[in-house]
Design a protein around this motif. Structure first.
Motif, PDB file in Angstrom:
ATOM      1  N   LEU A 156       5.199  21.559 -29.171  1.00  0.00           N
ATOM      2  CA  LEU A 156       6.211  20.633 -29.690  1.00  0.00           C
ATOM      3  C   LEU A 156       6.959  21.252 -30.867  1.00  0.00           C
ATOM      4  O   LEU A 156       8.180  21.109 -30.994  1.00  0.00           O
ATOM      5  N   THR A 159       9.343  23.796 -29.537  1.00  0.00           N
ATOM      6  CA  THR A 159      10.449  23.112 -28.865  1.00  0.00           C
ATOM      7  C   THR A 159      11.495  22.643 -29.863  1.00  0.00           C
ATOM      8  O   THR A 159      12.706  22.836 -29.663  1.00  0.00           O
ATOM      9  N   ARG A 160      11.057  22.029 -30.943  1.00  0.00           N
ATOM     10  CA  ARG A 160      11.997  21.497 -31.930  1.00  0.00           C
ATOM     11  C   ARG A 160      12.753  22.614 -32.646  1.00  0.00           C
ATOM     12  O   ARG A 160      13.972  22.515 -32.855  1.00  0.00           O
ATOM     13  N   ARG A 172      19.868  23.231 -24.442  1.00  0.00           N
ATOM     14  CA  ARG A 172      19.007  22.110 -24.802  1.00  0.00           C
ATOM     15  C   ARG A 172      17.554  22.459 -24.519  1.00  0.00           C
ATOM     16  O   ARG A 172      17.247  23.050 -23.481  1.00  0.00           O
ATOM     17  N   ASN A 174      13.693  20.757 -24.554  1.00  0.00           N
ATOM     18  CA  ASN A 174      12.876  19.544 -24.635  1.00  0.00           C
ATOM     19  C   ASN A 174      11.478  19.820 -24.104  1.00  0.00           C
ATOM     20  O   ASN A 174      11.206  20.878 -23.529  1.00  0.00           O
ATOM     21  N   SER A 235      20.681  14.355 -18.776  1.00  0.00           N
ATOM     22  CA  SER A 235      20.130  14.345 -20.134  1.00  0.00           C
ATOM     23  C   SER A 235      21.010  15.162 -21.089  1.00  0.00           C
ATOM     24  O   SER A 235      20.518  15.772 -22.031  1.00  0.00           O
ATOM     25  N   ILE A 238      20.540  15.089 -25.003  1.00  0.00           N
ATOM     26  CA  ILE A 238      19.145  15.044 -25.444  1.00  0.00           C
ATOM     27  C   ILE A 238      18.650  16.461 -25.698  1.00  0.00           C
ATOM     28  O   ILE A 238      18.730  17.319 -24.820  1.00  0.00           O
ATOM     29  N   THR A 239      18.126  16.707 -26.891  1.00  0.00           N
ATOM     30  CA  THR A 239      17.489  17.993 -27.171  1.00  0.00           C
ATOM     31  C   THR A 239      16.472  17.836 -28.296  1.00  0.00           C
ATOM     32  O   THR A 239      16.586  16.928 -29.129  1.00  0.00           O
ATOM     33  N   GLY A 240      15.467  18.702 -28.266  1.00  0.00           N
ATOM     34  CA  GLY A 240      14.441  18.709 -29.308  1.00  0.00           C
ATOM     35  C   GLY A 240      13.443  17.585 -29.233  1.00  0.00           C
ATOM     36  O   GLY A 240      12.768  17.288 -30.224  1.00  0.00           O
ATOM     37  N   GLN A 241      13.280  16.972 -28.060  1.00  0.00           N
ATOM     38  CA  GLN A 241      12.475  15.755 -27.962  1.00  0.00           C
ATOM     39  C   GLN A 241      11.264  15.907 -27.044  1.00  0.00           C
ATOM     40  O   GLN A 241      11.325  16.594 -26.024  1.00  0.00           O
ATOM     41  N   PHE A 243       8.881  14.032 -24.293  1.00  0.00           N
ATOM     42  CA  PHE A 243       8.955  12.909 -23.355  1.00  0.00           C
ATOM     43  C   PHE A 243       7.578  12.681 -22.750  1.00  0.00           C
ATOM     44  O   PHE A 243       7.076  13.501 -21.992  1.00  0.00           O
TER      45      PHE A 243
END
Length: 256
Positions: A156, A159-160, A172, A174, A235, A238-241, A243
């Protein structure tokens, strides 16, 4: 029109389990999928079935990543997506975990994710996507999977950071965080030719009926649909998240 028409996507750990289902779904949605794995016989057979290509890739080895990226670019001229699915799981209490076992999980899960981003992002088309496979245990603790949980927490973070650093190129990044999913990782009977995996699946369903609000173990095809969402334009903002896809397990425990 498929959601991934014309896109070239690498899927690691693609020979079986979640990676296999991602390769199948992405193929159906029009992508040129490059299946990557260390299980060469299974990976090559699946790639042939799907009409796609296969590359050998030990995600823990930087030279394997360099060779795989070069092969994909030679064959396709571009890379538009990466689904980092490859991973391993070992069960042990923290105090009983040998250092070598801990580092083996780190090399595949955490280092593999880092090397994938490092190798692919500089050669990826602007506007591309990276989907890292984390876990339900990236967001909470679970006894007996300390090494695994540690690496998934790290994914994580990677990813961020990658999402921030690559946003200028509209790439992006995620992460998907599956809970219990019926794959060879959680259901080893799927690897035993003499066993009936359906029997084990029923036993797992009985276990997760009590643990998971939706009352069952998940299917790898369900995780594949989330990976498709994060790889497609559905998506686009949407980025850095992370799920979570866990049947509600992370939401808490019902006492009723």
């Amino acid at each position: 029109m498929g959601k991934l028409d014309g896109r070239v996507v690498i899927v690691t750990g693609a020979a079986r389990g979640q990676g296999e289902q991602e390769a199948r779904l992405f193929t159906a949605e029009g992508a040129r999928v490059v299946l990557a794995d260390v299980l060469d016989d299974q990976g090559e057979e699946l790639a042939k079935e799907l009409g796609q290509s296969y590359v050998h890739l030990d995600v823990s080895r930087e030279e394997d990543w360099s060779a795989a990226v070069a092969a994909v670019l030679r064959a396709n001229g571009r890379i538009d997506g990466l689904v980092g699915n490859a991973g391993i799981l070992r069960f042990n209490s923290l105090v009983d975990t040998p250092l070598e076992e801990f580092m083996q999980v780190v090399r595949v899960n955490q280092v593999g994710c880092f090397l994938g981003i490092k190798a692919v992002a500089p050669r990826m088309s602007d506007g591309g996507t990276i989907v890292n496979t984390a876990s339900y245990t990236a967001l909470t603790g679970m006894a007996a999977v300390g090494a695994y949980a540690a690496t998934k927490h790290a994914i994580l973070g990677l990813t961020r950071v990658a999402a921030l650093e690559l946003a200028g190129r509209r790439i992006r990044v995620n992460a998907i965080c599956p809970g219990a999913v019926d794959t060879p990782m959680s259901n080893p009977a799927r690897l035993d030719a003499e066993a009936d995996p359906r029997e084990t699946s029923r036993a797992l369903d009985e276990l997760y009926r009590r643990l998971v609000p939706l009352g069952r173990i998940g299917g790898p095809e369900e995780v594949a649909r989330l990976a498709l969402f994060l790889t497609s334009d559905d998506s686009s903002y949407i980025t850095g998240q992370p799920f979570v896809i866990d049947g509600g397990w992370l939401a808490g425990v019902s006492v009723l």
